[in-house]
Every structure is written in C-alpha cells, then in structure tokens.
Scaffold this active site. Structure first.
Site, PDB file in Angstrom:
ATOM      1  N   GLU A  85      10.623   4.511  -3.329  1.00  0.00           N
ATOM      2  CA  GLU A  85       9.157   4.361  -3.275  1.00  0.00           C
ATOM      3  C   GLU A  85       8.548   4.706  -4.631  1.00  0.00           C
ATOM      4  O   GLU A  85       7.617   4.031  -5.096  1.00  0.00           O
ATOM      5  CB  GLU A  85       8.594   5.253  -2.169  1.00  0.00           C
ATOM      6  CG  GLU A  85       7.177   4.946  -1.782  1.00  0.00           C
ATOM      7  CD  GLU A  85       6.989   3.566  -1.177  1.00  0.00           C
ATOM      8  OE1 GLU A  85       6.289   2.745  -1.825  1.00  0.00           O
ATOM      9  OE2 GLU A  85       7.488   3.299  -0.090  1.00  0.00           O
ATOM     10  N   GLU A 115       5.321  -1.494  -9.910  1.00  0.00           N
ATOM     11  CA  GLU A 115       4.018  -2.119  -9.654  1.00  0.00           C
ATOM     12  C   GLU A 115       3.028  -1.779 -10.763  1.00  0.00           C
ATOM     13  O   GLU A 115       2.256  -2.637 -11.200  1.00  0.00           O
ATOM     14  CB  GLU A 115       3.472  -1.682  -8.300  1.00  0.00           C
ATOM     15  CG  GLU A 115       4.194  -2.303  -7.135  1.00  0.00           C
ATOM     16  CD  GLU A 115       3.631  -1.882  -5.794  1.00  0.00           C
ATOM     17  OE1 GLU A 115       2.739  -0.997  -5.757  1.00  0.00           O
ATOM     18  OE2 GLU A 115       4.080  -2.437  -4.777  1.00  0.00           O
TER      19      GLU A 115
END
Length: 155
Positions: free
Chosen positions: A65, A72
C-alpha cells in the site's frame, strides 16, 4: 550520527503520510483488530511460525500500500493530466495491493481457522453482553478514522 537520526525522522514522516491515505488506514485497522484479539485473548493457539506468517502477511499488505501510494504520487507528478499510461501504472500498482491483500486473507484463514477458538469467542460475547456495544463503538470509531468523510457530500 545526525544523518542516521534524521533518516528515522524522515521514515516516521513517511508513515504519517501513509496514514493520510484511506486504504492504508483500512489495512492498519484490520491488522490492529486481528493482532489485538490475538494478543489480548488466548482463544487462538499459534506457533512461532504462524505468528511470523501473520506478521509478514500484514507487513506485506502495508508495504504494498505504501509503494502504491508512492507510485501514484510519482505518476501524478510526472503526468498531471489524464494519460492512459499513467492510469495503467496506477491500476497495476493497485492490482498488486489487491494480490497482497487476498494472499494475506488466505494466510489468515489458513492460520486462524480454529473452530474451537471461534466458539470461545462467541461464548465470551454471550457471557459478557456489554462487550458487544463496546466492540460496536470501537468499530464505529475506527470507521470514522478510516472513512472520515463518509456520508458527506464532496464539493
């Protein structure tokens, strides 16, 4: 030595940034509940290897994560507009997190599938009915932490 200490400061800042991300908070909350139950109550019997498997599975999900969030951020920096390759990179990274999460659930099921432990858990809540509202309040508070804008209209 100062540079070494500073590296820890940067690492903790990175963890704080990760905790701003909803999905990271979600996975952290799930791990906290699982490990909390395992540490507080003696319903589940785990070997050292099983503990290691659960810890590694949870760490892998949180790591993936964090890497996804990093990717991102980099993609947003490199491609501020919408671009199919940027979307592809983000989707692949999210898929990697999904793979890690599904595998972590499989590890959890393999290690924690102990029907007698679940019977003991059910008996505990039957004999201590006030603990159910306490659990519900805990879950509600966790839900507000994970989803702080739930139910609010976005502007």
């Amino acid at each position: 030595m100062r540079a070494f200490a500073r590296s820890f400061r940067y690492a903790f800042r990175g963890l704080r940034l990760c905790l701003r991300e909803r999905n990271f908070r979600f996975h952290t909350a799930l791990a906290a509940y699982m490990f909390g139950y395992l540490l507080i109550y003696d319903w589940f019997v785990l070997t050292r290897g099983e503990w290691a498997a659960l810890i590694l599975a949870a760490a892998l999900v949180l790591f993936s994560e964090a890497v996804n969030t990093t990717l991102e951020t980099i993609v947003d920096l490199a491609s501020p507009g919408t671009h199919p390759l940027a979307a592809k990179a983000k989707d692949i990274a999210a898929g990697a997190v999904l793979i890690c999460s599904v595998c972590a659930v499989a590890v959890g099921i393999a290690v924690l599938w102990q029907p007698e432990a679940f019977r003991a858990l059910a008996a505990y809540y039957r004999t201590k009915p006030l603990m159910l509202p306490a659990l519900a309040l805990s879950l509600a508070a966790t839900g507000l932490w994970v989803f702080p804008n739930w139910g609010r209209k976005s502007t």
